[in-house]
Scaffold this active site. Structure first.
Site, PDB file in Angstrom:
ATOM      1  N   LYS A  98      -6.183  -7.705   5.284  1.00  0.00           N
ATOM      2  CA  LYS A  98      -6.099  -6.522   4.414  1.00  0.00           C
ATOM      3  C   LYS A  98      -6.254  -6.959   2.960  1.00  0.00           C
ATOM      4  O   LYS A  98      -5.698  -7.983   2.555  1.00  0.00           O
ATOM      5  CB  LYS A  98      -4.738  -5.852   4.635  1.00  0.00           C
ATOM      6  CG  LYS A  98      -4.562  -4.525   3.922  1.00  0.00           C
ATOM      7  CD  LYS A  98      -3.196  -3.941   4.287  1.00  0.00           C
ATOM      8  CE  LYS A  98      -2.976  -2.559   3.697  1.00  0.00           C
ATOM      9  NZ  LYS A  98      -1.653  -2.001   4.062  1.00  0.00           N
ATOM     10  N   SER A 109      -2.014   2.670   5.868  1.00  0.00           N
ATOM     11  CA  SER A 109      -3.041   2.261   4.941  1.00  0.00           C
ATOM     12  C   SER A 109      -3.893   1.075   5.409  1.00  0.00           C
ATOM     13  O   SER A 109      -4.948   0.824   4.839  1.00  0.00           O
ATOM     14  CB  SER A 109      -2.383   1.888   3.611  1.00  0.00           C
ATOM     15  OG  SER A 109      -1.540   0.770   3.781  1.00  0.00           O
ATOM     16  N   SER A 160       2.241   1.538   7.726  1.00  0.00           N
ATOM     17  CA  SER A 160       0.847   1.212   7.399  1.00  0.00           C
ATOM     18  C   SER A 160       0.149   0.243   8.344  1.00  0.00           C
ATOM     19  O   SER A 160      -1.072   0.138   8.331  1.00  0.00           O
ATOM     20  CB  SER A 160       0.759   0.653   5.980  1.00  0.00           C
ATOM     21  OG  SER A 160       0.834   1.703   5.056  1.00  0.00           O
TER      22      SER A 160
END
Lengths: 87, 481
Positions: B77, B152, B176
């Protein structure tokens, strides 16, 4: 009710130029109304804090960094950095 | 050669020479090239991956020692710092930022010879749960590109689901990792707070967030935890968890275990298909010998309001560092008044980030601090107490990961409160510091549904055993892309 003045004051505090103040007034107000449900909690509830162990901190040592960070900047020349003039 | 292998299968194939690291990595890069224009899971692809693969093949050929990952391509990420590869947080303010150091999780993976294949898309600074709030545009769900991948860590979930990497690392502040894992049909873990170092994770809400692995099997999640978990002198919130091998004994089953079905996370306001799936999972666990009973954690009802109050407050303080002096981009050299310079650059934060900074500053300002921030802290304490009490009665908790199935892009982007409601089952684990995993369970009408399991503080091993037992009952298709 969150007001336009409040949003402007907050925007100044966080140093962000915002143009559509009205939009933020509406959105922030909607969320704050939702946060109001928290007010129903009895205020005597104890708060647990997370205690951090302080005995195992890393040694306070200088770690030499071999690469030149200045070279990673876009506007540098030798040991100088070009920056905007701030008054 | 199949790209849809697990980490375990990949390692076997490299060890017995059926495939070389270079072959696998180049095939992965081809796949990214082929599908990522549609899915947009990646912000940056690592150009050097193929060279690293070749070097590892040489080492393997020369019978030199190679780390446990054996060149496995992993995606990261884009809010986790990687030396020499951009870390943008999907924000215009960091669009050219290259960290001069690796996050602890990255140096641990590199020490085991994992290859970082690229950096994945996210909501700006991890604030969101659809990956639509990225300054680079949204990621699409590999199961149906009209739908959101969750967020996310949506880029990470999509990359694992579409076989653009074998595994991935995301970060979980309020769901997330688990939310996109559920929407993309992969496994996603939020570890116990302090089990994984946050050093090098760009801060959003320090007291709540954790880095967590995403993968196509529970065994791979356990394998990654063996590498990334543990104390770190650079993050003094990390805790000593002892020498646990998470992969060992994964197969012991859950016979005799007590599982609490959280009443506040079932039924009401939930999509019918999701409730049905969860009921189905519960009855299957009972068939395996688990003892399931309803249990109440009443403060779940206040958890989302408390969660957003605390995270907005922490975010408003964390994001104060982006003043365009230490990080940022060029402005030209004309003169600026000091405050005007900062506020002009910060105008480049996305709407969602600005909204949360305004909210965070609001709840911390004098006059409102006691009404919101302190109350939120009290709710957090109450949740912790109630969760601890629940774990005195049961070994695990179960709920749907998200109360809804994946929805279409744009459908909820302007409805803040509708998005908040999607977090209701996930934030409890973050507020109570306990581990939780999303297990892909069913695919209905071509869209995935995930089931969430929680365990007590540092009980990851038990959590993985239960998730493994549950996943063995499912036979899920691969994502169509």
């Amino acid at each position: 009710m969150v007001t336009k003045e409040e949003i402007q004051r907050l925007a100044n505090l966080i140093k962000i130029e915002i143009n559509e103040t009205e939009k933020y007034v509406e959105q922030v107000d909607k969320v704050i109304r939702y946060f109001d449900t928290l007010d129903k909690i009895s205020s005597t509830e104890e708060i647990f804090s997370q205690d951090l162990a302080l005995e195992n901190l890393r040694p306070d040592e200088h770690i030499p960094y071999k690469e030149k960070l200045i070279e990673k900047l876009k506007n540098s020349k030798g040991t100088f950095v070009k920056a905007p003039k701030l008054i | 050669m199949r790209l849809s292998v697990s980490a375990t299968e990949y390692r076997d194939q490299i060890r017995n020479g059926t495939v070389t690291v270079e072959e696998f990595v180049s095939k992965t890069l081809e796949k990214i090239k082929k599908v990522d224009e549609q899915i947009h899971a990646f912000i940056t692809v690592n150009d050097d991956a193929i060279n690293q693969a070749r070097n590892l093949d040489k080492k393997l050929k020369a019978k030199e020692k190679v780390g446990a990952c054996l060149g496995m391509p992993i995606s990261i990420k884009d809010n986790i710092c990687t030396k020499g590869i951009k870390t943008t947080c999907a924000s215009k303010l960091l669009q050219d930022f290259v960290a001069p150091y690796d996050a602890t999780v990255i140096s641990r993976l590199k020490a085991e010879d994992a290859i970082i294949i690229g950096k994945t898309n996210l909501d700006e600074f991890a604030m969101g749960l659809t990956t639509e709030f990225s300054c680079y545009g949204p990621t699409k769900n590999p199961w149906n590109i009209d739908y959101v991948p969750g967020g996310s860590s949506g880029g990470s979930a999509a990359a694992v689901s579409a076989c653009e990497s074998i595994v991935s690392l995301g970060s979980d502040t309020g769901g997330s990792v688990r939310n996109p894992a559920s929407f993309c049909s992969v496994f996603g873990l939020k570890p116990t707070y302090g089990l994984v170092s946050r050093y090098g994770l760009v801060s959003y809400a320090n007291s709540i967030e954790q880095i967590g692995p995403m993968a196509r099997t529970v065994e791979d999640i356990a394998f990654l935890m063996n590498i990334i978990a543990g104390q770190d002198p650079n993050d003094n919130t990390t805790i000593d968890s002892g020498a646990v091998d998470y992969v060992d004994d994964l197969d012991v089953g859950i016979s005799g275990k007590k599982i609490g079905v959280v009443s506040e996370m079932m039924g009401e306001g939930e999509q019918k298909e999701v409730t049905e799936s969860t009921r189905n999972a519960i009855s299957k666990l009972e068939e395996l010998g688990a003892d399931c009973e309803e249990i109440s954690i009443s403060e779940v009802l206040h958890s989302v309001a408390a969660y957003y109050t605390l995270t907005a407050a922490e975010a408003s303080s964390n994001l104060a560092r982006y003043d365009n002096i230490r990080y940022g981009y060029d402005f030209g050299v004309e003169g600026f008044e000091f405050n005007a310079y900062i506020s002009r650059s910060r105008k480049n934060f996305g709407d969602e980030v600005i909204r949360r900074m305004l909210l965070g500053t609001y709840v911390l300002s004098s006059g409102y601090f006691g009404k919101y921030y302190m109350k939120a802290q009290q709710v957090r304490s109450l949740i912790k107490t109630q969760v601890e009490r629940a774990f005195q009665k049961v070994d695990l908790l179960i709920s749907p990961t998200v109360p809804s199935m994946p929805f279409k892009l744009g459908e909820k982007i302007n409805d803040e409160l509708a998005l908040f409601r999607l977090d209701v089952n996930t934030v409890t684990a973050n507020l109570a510091n306990i581990p939780a995993i999303s297990v892909p369970f069913e695919v209905k009408n071509g869209l995935p549904i995930g089931i969430q399991l929680f365990a007590g503080h540092l009980q990851e091993k038990l959590l993985f055993q239960a998730a493994h037992a549950l996943s063995k009952l499912t036979k899920l298709p691969e994502s169509p892309i």
